[in-house]
Design an enzyme around this catalytic site. Structure first.
Site, PDB file in Angstrom:
ATOM      1  N   HIS A  17       0.831  -1.232   0.019  1.00 40.43           N
ATOM      2  CA  HIS A  17      -0.018  -0.071   0.129  1.00 40.43           C
ATOM      3  C   HIS A  17       0.649   1.223  -0.045  1.00 40.43           C
ATOM      4  O   HIS A  17       0.702   2.106  -0.733  1.00 40.43           O
ATOM      5  CB  HIS A  17      -0.810   0.102   1.091  1.00 40.43           C
ATOM      6  CG  HIS A  17      -1.967  -0.920   1.453  1.00 40.43           C
ATOM      7  ND1 HIS A  17      -2.093  -1.866   2.535  1.00 40.43           N
ATOM      8  CD2 HIS A  17      -2.810  -1.413   0.263  1.00 40.43           C
ATOM      9  CE1 HIS A  17      -3.074  -2.614   2.232  1.00 40.43           C
ATOM     10  NE2 HIS A  17      -3.701  -2.375   1.061  1.00 40.43           N
ATOM     11  N   LYS A  41     -15.517  -7.759   7.314  1.00 46.61           N
ATOM     12  CA  LYS A  41     -16.516  -8.018   8.179  1.00 46.61           C
ATOM     13  C   LYS A  41     -16.227  -8.246   9.540  1.00 46.61           C
ATOM     14  O   LYS A  41     -16.665  -7.840  10.570  1.00 46.61           O
ATOM     15  CB  LYS A  41     -17.376  -9.533   7.935  1.00 46.61           C
ATOM     16  CG  LYS A  41     -18.305  -9.323   6.746  1.00 46.61           C
ATOM     17  CD  LYS A  41     -18.834 -10.915   6.762  1.00 46.61           C
ATOM     18  CE  LYS A  41     -19.145 -11.016   5.107  1.00 46.61           C
ATOM     19  NZ  LYS A  41     -18.819 -12.360   4.523  1.00 46.61           N
ATOM     20  N   ARG A  90      -2.486  -5.870  -8.507  1.00 47.56           N
ATOM     21  CA  ARG A  90      -1.459  -6.989  -8.207  1.00 47.56           C
ATOM     22  C   ARG A  90      -1.367  -7.822  -9.295  1.00 47.56           C
ATOM     23  O   ARG A  90      -0.247  -8.131  -9.910  1.00 47.56           O
ATOM     24  CB  ARG A  90      -1.905  -7.646  -6.786  1.00 47.56           C
ATOM     25  CG  ARG A  90      -1.382  -6.631  -5.761  1.00 47.56           C
ATOM     26  CD  ARG A  90      -1.828  -7.145  -4.457  1.00 47.56           C
ATOM     27  NE  ARG A  90      -3.234  -7.168  -4.535  1.00 47.56           N
ATOM     28  CZ  ARG A  90      -4.066  -7.409  -3.475  1.00 47.56           C
ATOM     29  NH1 ARG A  90      -3.637  -7.403  -2.364  1.00 47.56           N
ATOM     30  NH2 ARG A  90      -5.250  -7.003  -3.457  1.00 47.56           N
ATOM     31  N   SER A 128      -2.871  -7.520   2.919  1.00 51.21           N
ATOM     32  CA  SER A 128      -3.058  -7.671   4.466  1.00 51.21           C
ATOM     33  C   SER A 128      -3.542  -8.885   5.305  1.00 51.21           C
ATOM     34  O   SER A 128      -2.997  -9.165   6.222  1.00 51.21           O
ATOM     35  CB  SER A 128      -4.172  -6.640   4.730  1.00 51.21           C
ATOM     36  OG  SER A 128      -3.975  -5.132   4.365  1.00 51.21           O
TER      37      SER A 128
END
Ligand code: ADP
Length: 167
Positions: A17, A41, A90, A128
């Protein structure tokens, strides 16, 4: 003045990032890193924690600010007077979802353009999710994230385990 937003969950921010942020900050006059409040979530980090980690990581880039937002990304873009959305690509697996998102956003707000920056090869495998997965098993994650983020991950995992929760 070209204002761009870089939206995402950033749970947490990775070196991939940061590579996109640094490169986008060289292209646009102002870059707002926009952290989505309700995307994942069950995020590992709260929205305040994600914003704080990003703010620390970007403190030396003068034209970058970090903000959280809720709701539609185009509404946030409009509020910021941004005309560009930056996304990182990516691999081909990102493409399908990203093109759909870009086309939807353009339909919702014709004044907004999405620009894709190709991920540096160095970080093309990184997400992540992968960082969190590696950390759960105690792997060395220093290659993937900055020291402040690494510390926050270890602290969070320890706190969750101490509370009897599996991170
Ligand atoms: P989202 O929840 O929207 O997928 P992320 O926080 O995972 O958001 O990512 C935000 C943006 O950063 C997306 O455009 C994503 O493709 C890009 N990105 C994620 N990981 C990397 C990486 N390793 N290198 C470059 N760009 C990345």
């Amino acid at each position: 003045m070209a204002v761009a937003i870089y939206p995402g969950s950033f749970d947490p921010v990775t070196r991939g990032h940061l590579d996109i942020i640094k490169r986008a900050a060289r292209i646009y006059d102002r870059l707002i890193v926009a952290v989505l409040i309700n995307s994942a979530k069950r995020p590992l980090f709260t929205i305040e924690e994600r914003v704080a980690l990003l703010t620390e990581c970007c403190k030396n880039i003068p034209n970058v600010t970090v903000q959280s937002f809720d709701g539609l990304t185009v509404d946030f873009a409009r509020k910021c007077h941004a005309t560009v959305m930056v996304r990182g690509l990516r691999a081909v697996t990102d493409f399908e979802n990203e093109i759909q998102l870009a086309q939807t956003n353009h339909a919702l707000m014709p004044g907004i353009e999405t620009t894709f920056l190709a991920t540096s090869i160095k970080w093309s495998y990184l997400s992540s999710t992968i960082v969190k997965e590696a950390a759960r098993y105690g792997s060395d994650i220093s290659k993937f994230v900055t020291p402040n983020v690494e510390k926050a991950i270890w602290d969070k995992i320890a706190a969750l385990r101490a509370a009897g929760k599996e991170p």
